[in-house]
Design a protein around this motif. Structure first.
Motif, PDB file in Angstrom:
ATOM      1  N   GLY A   1      35.106  44.803  61.147  1.00 12.24           N
ATOM      2  CA  GLY A   1      36.304  44.658  60.225  1.00 12.24           C
ATOM      3  C   GLY A   1      35.692  43.608  58.868  1.00 12.24           C
ATOM      4  N   ASP A   2      34.714  43.042  59.013  1.00 11.39           N
ATOM      5  CA  ASP A   2      34.148  42.233  57.935  1.00 11.39           C
ATOM      6  C   ASP A   2      33.453  43.520  57.095  1.00 11.39           C
ATOM      7  OD1 ASP A   2      34.907  39.716  59.056  1.00 11.39           O
ATOM      8  OD2 ASP A   2      33.070  39.631  60.085  1.00 11.39           O
ATOM      9  N   PHE A   3      32.806  44.013  57.457  1.00 12.22           N
ATOM     10  CA  PHE A   3      32.097  45.171  56.575  1.00 12.22           C
ATOM     11  C   PHE A   3      32.959  46.344  56.075  1.00 12.22           C
ATOM     12  CE2 PHE A   3      28.311  43.099  58.371  1.00 12.22           C
ATOM     13  CZ  PHE A   3      27.442  43.270  57.268  1.00 12.22           C
ATOM     14  N   LEU A   4      33.933  46.671  56.833  1.00 14.58           N
ATOM     15  CA  LEU A   4      34.983  47.777  56.223  1.00 14.58           C
ATOM     16  C   LEU A   4      35.576  46.887  55.108  1.00 14.58           C
ATOM     17  CD1 LEU A   4      37.738  49.687  58.336  1.00 14.58           C
ATOM     18  CD2 LEU A   4      38.358  48.202  56.521  1.00 14.58           C
ATOM     19  N   ILE A   5      35.878  45.576  55.111  1.00 16.36           N
ATOM     20  CA  ILE A   5      36.312  45.077  53.909  1.00 16.36           C
ATOM     21  C   ILE A   5      35.349  44.997  52.804  1.00 16.36           C
ATOM     22  CG2 ILE A   5      37.227  42.620  52.924  1.00 16.36           C
ATOM     23  CD1 ILE A   5      38.384  42.140  55.769  1.00 16.36           C
ATOM     24  N   MET A   6      34.253  44.637  52.872  1.00 15.08           N
ATOM     25  CA  MET A   6      33.327  45.044  52.090  1.00 15.08           C
ATOM     26  C   MET A   6      33.100  46.416  51.444  1.00 15.08           C
ATOM     27  SD  MET A   6      30.220  42.362  52.943  1.00 15.08           S
ATOM     28  CE  MET A   6      30.130  42.389  54.696  1.00 15.08           C
ATOM     29  N   ALA A   7      33.186  47.478  52.470  1.00 19.19           N
ATOM     30  CA  ALA A   7      32.988  48.792  51.788  1.00 19.19           C
ATOM     31  C   ALA A   7      34.162  49.174  50.794  1.00 19.19           C
ATOM     32  CB  ALA A   7      33.016  49.626  53.195  1.00 19.19           C
ATOM     33  N   ALA A   8      35.279  48.556  51.242  1.00 23.13           N
ATOM     34  CA  ALA A   8      36.503  48.824  50.325  1.00 23.13           C
ATOM     35  C   ALA A   8      36.212  48.250  48.989  1.00 23.13           C
ATOM     36  CB  ALA A   8      37.732  48.294  50.913  1.00 23.13           C
ATOM     37  N   ALA A   9      35.641  46.759  49.081  1.00 30.72           N
ATOM     38  CA  ALA A   9      35.537  46.279  47.633  1.00 30.72           C
ATOM     39  C   ALA A   9      34.288  46.924  46.983  1.00 30.72           C
ATOM     40  CB  ALA A   9      34.866  44.747  48.126  1.00 30.72           C
ATOM     41  N   PHE A  10      33.344  47.499  47.714  1.00 29.33           N
ATOM     42  CA  PHE A  10      32.259  48.139  46.932  1.00 29.33           C
ATOM     43  C   PHE A  10      32.916  49.633  46.261  1.00 29.33           C
ATOM     44  CE2 PHE A  10      29.115  45.519  48.971  1.00 29.33           C
ATOM     45  CZ  PHE A  10      28.547  44.951  47.814  1.00 29.33           C
ATOM     46  N   LEU A  11      33.481  50.228  46.956  1.00 27.48           N
ATOM     47  CA  LEU A  11      34.151  51.435  46.642  1.00 27.48           C
ATOM     48  C   LEU A  11      35.248  51.379  45.528  1.00 27.48           C
ATOM     49  CD1 LEU A  11      34.461  53.383  49.943  1.00 27.48           C
ATOM     50  CD2 LEU A  11      32.974  53.826  48.302  1.00 27.48           C
ATOM     51  N   SER A  12      35.673  50.270  45.499  1.00 23.81           N
ATOM     52  CA  SER A  12      36.652  49.800  44.464  1.00 23.81           C
ATOM     53  C   SER A  12      35.985  49.691  43.158  1.00 23.81           C
ATOM     54  CB  SER A  12      37.509  48.735  44.649  1.00 23.81           C
ATOM     55  OG  SER A  12      38.332  48.753  45.960  1.00 23.81           O
ATOM     56  N   LEU A  13      34.771  48.927  43.199  1.00 16.85           N
ATOM     57  CA  LEU A  13      33.865  48.796  41.919  1.00 16.85           C
ATOM     58  C   LEU A  13      33.653  50.291  41.521  1.00 16.85           C
ATOM     59  CD1 LEU A  13      31.787  45.708  42.966  1.00 16.85           C
ATOM     60  CD2 LEU A  13      33.720  45.741  41.408  1.00 16.85           C
ATOM     61  N   LEU A  14      33.157  50.962  42.532  1.00 13.94           N
ATOM     62  CA  LEU A  14      32.740  52.469  42.080  1.00 13.94           C
ATOM     63  C   LEU A  14      33.909  53.272  41.440  1.00 13.94           C
ATOM     64  CD1 LEU A  14      30.440  53.290  44.844  1.00 13.94           C
ATOM     65  CD2 LEU A  14      29.836  52.767  42.700  1.00 13.94           C
ATOM     66  N   VAL A  15      34.909  53.161  41.886  1.00  9.71           N
ATOM     67  CA  VAL A  15      36.050  53.748  41.248  1.00  9.71           C
ATOM     68  C   VAL A  15      36.440  53.203  39.821  1.00  9.71           C
ATOM     69  CG1 VAL A  15      38.469  54.116  41.512  1.00  9.71           C
ATOM     70  CG2 VAL A  15      37.137  54.555  43.580  1.00  9.71           C
ATOM     71  N   ILE A  16      36.327  51.764  39.748  1.00  9.62           N
ATOM     72  CA  ILE A  16      36.428  51.327  38.298  1.00  9.62           C
ATOM     73  C   ILE A  16      35.482  51.905  37.375  1.00  9.62           C
ATOM     74  CG2 ILE A  16      36.431  49.116  37.085  1.00  9.62           C
ATOM     75  CD1 ILE A  16      37.537  47.864  39.595  1.00  9.62           C
ATOM     76  N   LEU A  17      34.156  52.086  37.977  1.00  6.74           N
ATOM     77  CA  LEU A  17      33.060  52.532  37.090  1.00  6.74           C
ATOM     78  C   LEU A  17      33.407  54.147  36.708  1.00  6.74           C
ATOM     79  CD1 LEU A  17      30.197  52.760  35.822  1.00  6.74           C
ATOM     80  CD2 LEU A  17      29.425  53.318  37.995  1.00  6.74           C
ATOM     81  N   ARG A  18      34.041  54.840  37.947  1.00 11.34           N
ATOM     82  CA  ARG A  18      34.308  56.271  37.212  1.00 11.34           C
ATOM     83  C   ARG A  18      35.475  56.515  36.544  1.00 11.34           C
ATOM     84  NH1 ARG A  18      37.755  60.101  39.418  1.00 11.34           N
ATOM     85  NH2 ARG A  18      36.956  62.239  39.828  1.00 11.34           N
ATOM     86  N   ALA A  19      36.587  55.302  36.481  1.00  4.00           N
ATOM     87  CA  ALA A  19      37.722  55.438  35.448  1.00  4.00           C
ATOM     88  C   ALA A  19      37.250  55.013  33.996  1.00  4.00           C
ATOM     89  CB  ALA A  19      38.732  54.645  36.016  1.00  4.00           C
ATOM     90  N   SER A  20      36.290  53.943  34.078  1.00  2.00           N
ATOM     91  CA  SER A  20      35.932  53.412  32.801  1.00  2.00           C
ATOM     92  C   SER A  20      34.768  54.412  32.094  1.00  2.00           C
ATOM     93  CB  SER A  20      35.283  52.006  33.090  1.00  2.00           C
ATOM     94  OG  SER A  20      36.321  51.138  33.663  1.00  2.00           O
ATOM     95  N   PHE A  21      34.128  54.971  32.706  1.00  2.00           N
ATOM     96  CA  PHE A  21      32.868  55.609  32.259  1.00  2.00           C
ATOM     97  C   PHE A  21      32.989  57.208  32.804  1.00  2.00           C
ATOM     98  CE2 PHE A  21      31.638  51.559  31.910  1.00  2.00           C
ATOM     99  CZ  PHE A  21      31.337  51.067  30.727  1.00  2.00           C
ATOM    100  N   PRO A  22      34.025  58.191  32.506  1.00  2.00           N
ATOM    101  CA  PRO A  22      34.029  59.496  33.014  1.00  2.00           C
ATOM    102  C   PRO A  22      32.883  60.149  33.103  1.00  2.00           C
ATOM    103  CG  PRO A  22      36.108  59.065  31.540  1.00  2.00           C
ATOM    104  CD  PRO A  22      34.991  57.914  31.298  1.00  2.00           C
ATOM    105  N   ALA A  23      31.807  59.982  32.131  1.00  3.34           N
ATOM    106  CA  ALA A  23      30.652  60.857  32.055  1.00  3.34           C
ATOM    107  C   ALA A  23      29.657  60.119  33.261  1.00  3.34           C
ATOM    108  CB  ALA A  23      29.880  60.281  30.557  1.00  3.34           C
ATOM    109  N   TYR A  24      29.817  59.085  33.670  1.00  8.00           N
ATOM    110  CA  TYR A  24      29.302  58.724  35.037  1.00  8.00           C
ATOM    111  C   TYR A  24      30.060  58.904  36.464  1.00  8.00           C
ATOM    112  CZ  TYR A  24      26.234  56.345  31.651  1.00  8.00           C
ATOM    113  OH  TYR A  24      25.315  56.223  30.664  1.00  8.00           O
ATOM    114  N   ALA A  25      30.981  59.838  36.312  1.00  5.85           N
ATOM    115  CA  ALA A  25      31.722  60.027  37.529  1.00  5.85           C
ATOM    116  C   ALA A  25      30.683  60.767  38.809  1.00  5.85           C
ATOM    117  CB  ALA A  25      32.732  61.106  37.472  1.00  5.85           C
ATOM    118  N   GLY A  26      29.955  61.548  38.318  1.00  5.97           N
ATOM    119  CA  GLY A  26      28.955  62.083  39.228  1.00  5.97           C
ATOM    120  C   GLY A  26      28.002  61.074  39.967  1.00  5.97           C
TER     121      GLY A  26
END
Length: 273
Positions: free
Chosen positions: A192-217
């Protein structure tokens, strides 16, 4: 000056009627290729826009959020992030420390207040992680290729749910008599600890994807490395927790039964289907 009688005047105009003016011959003009913005295209002819070689496909319109299932899912995920942010901040020091030392994870498990906050974060984090896995296109077996974006998200939910259920069943049926209860709870709680961390890191990547569409890939590629690295670190920490109590061999056998086996079955099913 007298004109020579050997010079003859020849009429080369050969004037013809207007209807016979262009009976034969061709105009040496380049072939006409209508542009994308040409409004004088033949009726019914659709304009096909092709992506040039080397262009970044992430700059093309993204139809993931066009599905009602997906934008409802992303809205629910965003609400859960806001609602559970306080609890996440509370347990974050122990989660971050658990990446480097297994004792931080054990301390979190032995602290009743922190463990309650951690347990409350598991289900929302699982939902957030699944939505973001679909958005970042992390799980993409061949049977999902023909699915619509909304159905692909539903299929991702199904695959992840099947994996979690199989892992839970294996934890229940795998013999663990040689492992003390406290160590076993701390080792299984690390999931459960690492599942929470995985959700947090993926959230940061989604924010990066939304903020900079050129870096979606780039965000999609990074999600593979992030989830893979967190899973490997989780295996190492869980093995260390059990090994400190029951030895290396017992830790390895237990790890193979409840963690590696369901992961292998998941990858195999995605390759076969």
């Amino acid at each position: 000056m007298p004109v020579s009688s050997e010079i003859y005047s020849v009429d080369t105009l050969q004037v013809l009627p207007a209807a016979d003016a262009f009976v034969s011959g061709e105009l040496l003009l380049p072939e006409y290729e209508p542009s994308v913005d040409d409004i004088f295209q033949p009726a019914g002819q659709a304009t096909v826009i092709q992506v040039p070689d080397g262009a970044n496909p992430s700059l093309q319109p993204d139809d993931w959020s066009a599905s009602p299932v997906n934008w409802i899912s992303i809205a629910v995920a965003s609400i859960l992030v806001v609602l559970y942010m306080r609890r996440f901040v509370t347990v974050l020091p122990y989660l971050a420390g658990g990446i480097f030392r297994w004792k931080k994870l054990a301390e979190l498990e032995y602290n009743m207040r922190l463990s309650r906050d951690r347990d409350a974060l598991i289900l929302p984090s699982a939902l957030i992680m699944i939505v973001y896995l679909s958005l970042l296109d992390v799980l993409s077996p061949s049977f999902m290729d023909g699915l619509s974006p909304g159905m692909k998200t539903a299929a991702t939910f199904g695959v992840c749910t099947a994996f979690f259920i199989l892992r839970w069943i294996l934890i229940l049926v795998t013999p663990s008599r040689k492992i003390h209860r406290d160590s076993l709870n701390a080792a299984n709680g690390a999931g459960g600890d690492f599942l929470i961390m995985a959700a947090a890191f993926l959230s940061l990547l989604v924010i990066l994807r939304a903020s900079f569409p050129a870096y979606a890939g780039l965000a999609g590629t990074a999600s593979y490395y992030v989830t893979g690295a967190l899973w490997v670190v989780f295996l190492i920490r869980k093995k260390e927790i059990i090994a400190a109590d029951a030895g290396q061999l017992q830790a390895f056998l237990y790890l193979c039964s409840v963690e590696i086996l369901p992961a292998v079955l998941l990858v195999a099913s995605m390759m076969i289907l």
